[in-house]
Motif scaffolding. Structure first.
Motif, short mmCIF file in Angstrom:
data_model
loop_
_atom_site.label_atom_id
_atom_site.label_comp_id
_atom_site.label_asym_id
_atom_site.label_seq_id
_atom_site.Cartn_x
_atom_site.Cartn_y
_atom_site.Cartn_z
N THR A 7 0.84 -1.20 0.00
CA THR A 7 0.00 0.00 0.00
C THR A 7 0.88 1.24 0.00
OG1 THR A 7 -1.71 -1.17 1.25
CG2 THR A 7 -1.82 1.24 1.23
N TYR A 8 0.64 2.12 -0.98
CA TYR A 8 1.38 3.38 -1.06
C TYR A 8 0.58 4.32 -1.95
CZ TYR A 8 5.42 6.53 -1.19
OH TYR A 8 6.25 7.61 -1.05
N PHE A 9 1.13 5.51 -2.13
CA PHE A 9 0.53 6.45 -3.08
C PHE A 9 0.84 6.00 -4.51
CE2 PHE A 9 1.65 9.04 0.72
CZ PHE A 9 0.35 9.31 1.15
N ASP A 31 -1.07 -4.31 -5.69
CA ASP A 31 -0.36 -3.03 -5.69
C ASP A 31 -1.38 -1.93 -5.42
OD1 ASP A 31 1.59 -1.09 -6.02
OD2 ASP A 31 1.65 -1.25 -8.21
N GLU A 32 -1.68 -1.72 -4.14
CA GLU A 32 -2.72 -0.74 -3.75
C GLU A 32 -2.13 0.66 -3.80
OE1 GLU A 32 -6.08 -0.15 -0.28
OE2 GLU A 32 -4.09 -0.83 0.34
N ARG A 33 -2.73 1.52 -4.63
CA ARG A 33 -2.20 2.87 -4.84
C ARG A 33 -3.25 3.92 -4.48
NH1 ARG A 33 2.21 3.36 -8.88
NH2 ARG A 33 3.11 1.27 -9.15
N LEU A 34 -2.87 4.80 -3.57
CA LEU A 34 -3.73 5.91 -3.18
C LEU A 34 -3.39 7.14 -4.02
CD1 LEU A 34 -3.71 4.00 -0.64
CD2 LEU A 34 -4.06 6.06 0.73
N THR A 35 -4.38 7.98 -4.24
CA THR A 35 -4.13 9.26 -4.89
C THR A 35 -3.15 10.06 -4.04
OG1 THR A 35 -6.38 9.25 -5.75
CG2 THR A 35 -5.22 11.36 -5.79
N ASP A 39 -3.06 15.86 -4.54
CA ASP A 39 -4.17 15.84 -5.50
C ASP A 39 -5.51 15.64 -4.81
OD1 ASP A 39 -2.54 16.23 -7.72
OD2 ASP A 39 -2.20 14.08 -8.00
N ASP A 40 -5.53 14.80 -3.77
CA ASP A 40 -6.75 14.53 -3.03
C ASP A 40 -6.36 13.94 -1.67
OD1 ASP A 40 -9.23 13.85 -2.04
OD2 ASP A 40 -9.75 12.45 -3.64
N MET A 41 -6.62 14.68 -0.61
CA MET A 41 -6.24 14.23 0.73
C MET A 41 -7.16 13.14 1.28
SD MET A 41 -3.53 15.34 2.33
CE MET A 41 -4.01 15.08 4.04
N ALA A 42 -8.36 13.02 0.73
CA ALA A 42 -9.38 12.17 1.36
C ALA A 42 -8.95 10.70 1.52
CB ALA A 42 -10.68 12.26 0.59
N PRO A 43 -8.40 10.03 0.49
CA PRO A 43 -8.03 8.62 0.68
C PRO A 43 -6.98 8.43 1.78
CG PRO A 43 -8.11 9.17 -1.66
CD PRO A 43 -8.21 10.47 -0.91
N TRP A 44 -5.98 9.31 1.82
CA TRP A 44 -4.94 9.18 2.84
C TRP A 44 -5.49 9.52 4.23
CZ3 TRP A 44 -1.45 6.82 5.02
CH2 TRP A 44 -0.53 7.38 5.90
N THR A 45 -6.34 10.52 4.32
CA THR A 45 -6.95 10.89 5.60
C THR A 45 -7.75 9.72 6.17
OG1 THR A 45 -7.06 13.22 4.95
CG2 THR A 45 -8.52 12.51 6.73
N ALA A 46 -8.41 8.98 5.30
CA ALA A 46 -9.21 7.83 5.75
C ALA A 46 -8.33 6.67 6.19
CB ALA A 46 -10.16 7.39 4.64
N LEU A 47 -7.22 6.45 5.49
CA LEU A 47 -6.36 5.30 5.78
C LEU A 47 -5.40 5.56 6.94
CD1 LEU A 47 -5.31 2.46 5.03
CD2 LEU A 47 -3.70 3.59 3.48
#
Length: 205
Positions: A7-9, A31-35, A39-47
């Motif tokens: 899991t990474y950006f 290969d889990e990829r976050l935005t 560009d978008d804080m929401a996926p990282w804020t949730a994880l």
């Protein structure tokens, strides 16, 4: 085969050493990829609250979670037989990895600070000195591999560094170092590495 998720950006950066190790081994993984957060804080804020240390990359191996990029990569190198064949070789591999990480961490700091003058000075002085030291070490060990006259994570990580600096700066940091240049070319021609580099998603970092 283990069940693996990384899991990474959607960037190379801190996760690419693990991706290269996984590619080399032929291990199937998610290969889990976050935005990227800019560009978008929401996926990282949730994880973020669900991660061990509030950071990624994060490696999940048969349900066990490992964080910290170098801990993840070192684990994979050991699993795939690339961490050194004895305690001395393991220390020598770690030594090369740490030299490269020092160079990378300085570059990332200058990159994120948008310090153009600092980046140029770093390339002209620190990188040139570091590459010269690595060339000398490679030559002292026979000129083919960084450690133990056999392919190891140290060689793969050197490939990662040279390749990534080329992508980030459009400069061949190995141009003046023929033994490193030859080693990087040989690593690039490994079928699983070539297939990954040719097919991986494009990213700015």
């Amino acid at each position: 085969m283990p069940t693996v998720k990384l899991t990474y950006f959607n960037l190379r950066a801190r996760a690419e050493p693990c991706r290269l190790l996984l590619a080399y081994s032929g291990t199937q993984y998610e290969d889990e990829r976050l935005t990227p957060p800019w560009d978008d804080m929401a996926p990282w804020t949730a994880l973020k609250p669900k991660t061990p240390w509030g950071q990624i990359p994060m490696l999940t191996w048969d349900g066990e979670v490992i964080a910290q990029s170098m801990a993840c990569a070192r684990f994979l190198a050991r699993e795939f037989g690339l961490a050194g064949r004895n305690s001395m070789e393991m220390a020598q591999v770690d030594e090369i990895i740490d030299v490269i990480q020092d160079l990378l961490n300085t570059w990332y700091s200058l990159y994120h600070a948008k310090d153009t003058a600092g980046q140029q000075k770093h390339l002209e002085t620190t990188v040139a000195t570091g590459m010269g030291q690595l060339e000398k070490k490679l030559e002292s060990r026979g000129g083919q591999f960084m450690v133990g006259n056999a392919f190891s994570w140290a060689d793969l990580h050197l490939f990662f560094y040279v390749n990534d600096m080329q992508l980030m700066t459009n400069k061949a940091v190995d141009a003046a170092f023929p033994k490193i240049q030859n080693l990087v070319q040989r690593v690039a021609s490994i079928p699983n590495i070539k297939a990954w580099v040719d097919s991986r998603p494009a990213s700015v970092l």
